[in-house]
Enzyme design. Structure first.
Site, PDB file in Angstrom:
ATOM      1  N   LYS A  51       0.265  11.553  24.366  1.00 54.72           N
ATOM      2  CA  LYS A  51      -0.879  12.316  23.853  1.00 54.72           C
ATOM      3  C   LYS A  51      -2.138  11.983  24.645  1.00 54.72           C
ATOM      4  CE  LYS A  51       1.222  12.698  19.287  1.00 54.72           C
ATOM      5  NZ  LYS A  51       1.387  12.163  17.935  1.00 54.72           N
ATOM      6  N   GLN A  95      -1.201   7.962  13.995  1.00 54.70           N
ATOM      7  CA  GLN A  95       0.232   8.138  14.258  1.00 54.70           C
ATOM      8  C   GLN A  95       1.046   7.621  13.069  1.00 54.70           C
ATOM      9  OE1 GLN A  95       1.478   9.723  16.958  1.00 54.70           O
ATOM     10  NE2 GLN A  95       3.554   9.463  16.240  1.00 54.70           N
ATOM     11  N   ASP A 118      -4.152  16.968  12.857  1.00 56.41           N
ATOM     12  CA  ASP A 118      -2.774  17.130  12.396  1.00 56.41           C
ATOM     13  C   ASP A 118      -2.651  18.210  11.321  1.00 56.41           C
ATOM     14  OD1 ASP A 118      -0.822  15.478  13.647  1.00 56.41           O
ATOM     15  OD2 ASP A 118      -1.716  13.701  12.712  1.00 56.41           O
TER      16      ASP A 118
HETATM   17  N1  GUN Z   1       4.707  11.149  13.726  1.00 57.32           N
HETATM   18  C1  GUN Z   1       5.656  12.058  14.077  1.00 57.32           C
HETATM   19  N2  GUN Z   1       5.108  13.271  14.236  1.00 57.32           N
HETATM   20  C2  GUN Z   1       3.790  13.128  13.994  1.00 57.32           C
HETATM   21  C3  GUN Z   1       2.690  14.039  14.017  1.00 57.32           C
HETATM   22  O1  GUN Z   1       2.818  15.244  14.271  1.00 57.32           O
HETATM   23  N3  GUN Z   1       1.484  13.512  13.727  1.00 57.32           N
HETATM   24  C4  GUN Z   1       1.319  12.193  13.423  1.00 57.32           C
HETATM   25  N4  GUN Z   1       0.089  11.767  13.127  1.00 57.32           N
HETATM   26  N5  GUN Z   1       2.310  11.322  13.391  1.00 57.32           N
HETATM   27  C5  GUN Z   1       3.542  11.809  13.676  1.00 57.32           C
END
Ligand code: GUN
Length: 286
Positions: A51, A95, A118
């Site tokens: 990311k 995350q 998100d």
């Molecule tokens: N863990 C797995 N997928 C995601 C996501 O799309 N966002 C976040 N914050 N954590 C994740």
């Protein structure tokens, strides 16, 4: 053989739209995504690096706050409060999963809704459900962008979603519904799963079970989207038995290289959308 739905190609198209917006506002300052990683879960650490790398490549500031596994919930909430209050920060992503001593709900609800890249905050979940503009969670939004990119029509189709997580299954079903699909949601308590999946024109599998969906579970000519990602005996596979499925489906996403790149690309889209909106700079990405 099915057409391969190449997530990297779609991600590239999304990146170009992000870059166009960033060029437009280049004179006014840089947008910033703050990612919070707790602990050393290897998959999470690798996702977070991806990311940050993508953000920097596109010309966003991408910062990672890496906290130890032992961090307390008040300490984590304190960091979120600082990011919420920082005018330079456009998007905040914590995350998941978090260590068991930290309550995910409390953390998600602490993120300022206008910085919630998100789309997990209940205010944004509710806005999306009501059809009021908000950002959608990255994975289902990326999948919708992919269907659009490949000219796969959704309206009137029977879409079956396997899995009902807050991150993928539930928002995926909502997005498909709002695009006028007839939607069925299956989950671990569904009896005779095959009877449902075999009736899907569009099958989205986000069950978290390696190889759950076999060739026989798929309607000939269906579009199959595999959200799963697992390491089995040293190879990366999804929730769908790819070779079998590809002989039956009209189109299918590979693992890796399907949904994964889309999720990251959509995170960039959401960050820029929220940044432009919050800063009053006008324009939009999509
Ligand atoms: N863990 C797995 N997928 C995601 C996501 O799309 N966002 C976040 N914050 N954590 C994740």
């Amino acid at each position: 053989m099915a057409e391969i739905l190449d997530g990297k190609r779609v991600a590239q198209a999304l990146h170009e739209r992000v870059e166009a917006q960033l060029r437009r506002v280049a004179g006014r300052g840089r947008l910033k995504l703050s990612v919070v990683l707790v602990g050393d879960h290897p998959a999470s650490a690798s996702y977070v690096r991806g990311k940050q790398r993508t953000a920097e490549k596109l010309g966003l500031d991408g910062e990672v706050h890496h906290l130890p596994e032992s961090v307390t919930e008040p300490e984590l909430l304190g960091l979120i409060d600082r990011l919420n209050a920082d005018p330079q920060v456009d998007g905040i992503l914590v995350q998941l999963p978090l260590p068991p001593h930290i309550d995910e709900r409390t953390v998600i609800e602490r993120i300022a809704p206008e910085k919630d890249v998100d789309g997990f905050h209940p205010l944004n979940v509710g806005r999306n459900l009501a059809g009021v503009p908000a950002v959608w969670p990255c994975t289902p939004a990326g999948i919708m962008a992919m269907l659009d990119f490949y000219g796969i029509s959704v309206a009137g189709q029977h879409a079956v979603v396997v899995g009902r997580s807050n991150i993928v299954g539930k928002p995926m079903a909502q997005m498909l519904l709002q695009a006028d699909a007839t939607v069925t949601v299956c989950h671990r308590k569904t009896q005779s799963l095959t009877e449902y999946t075999r009736r899907a024109d569009i099958l989205v599998v986000a069950a978290g079970v390696p190889g759950l969906i076999r060739g026989d579970d798929i309607k000939p000519g269906a579009v199959v989207v595999d959200v799963g990602i697992h390491r089995v005996n040293g190879t990366i596979t999804g929730d769908v038995a790819f070779d079998e499925a590809a002989r039956v489906a009209r189109a299918i996403t590979p693992v890796p290289g399907g949904v994964g790149p889309l999720t990251v690309a959509m995170l960039m889209v959401n960050t820029v959308r929220l940044g432009l909106r919050r800063r009053g700079w006008g324009g939009d990405v999509l």
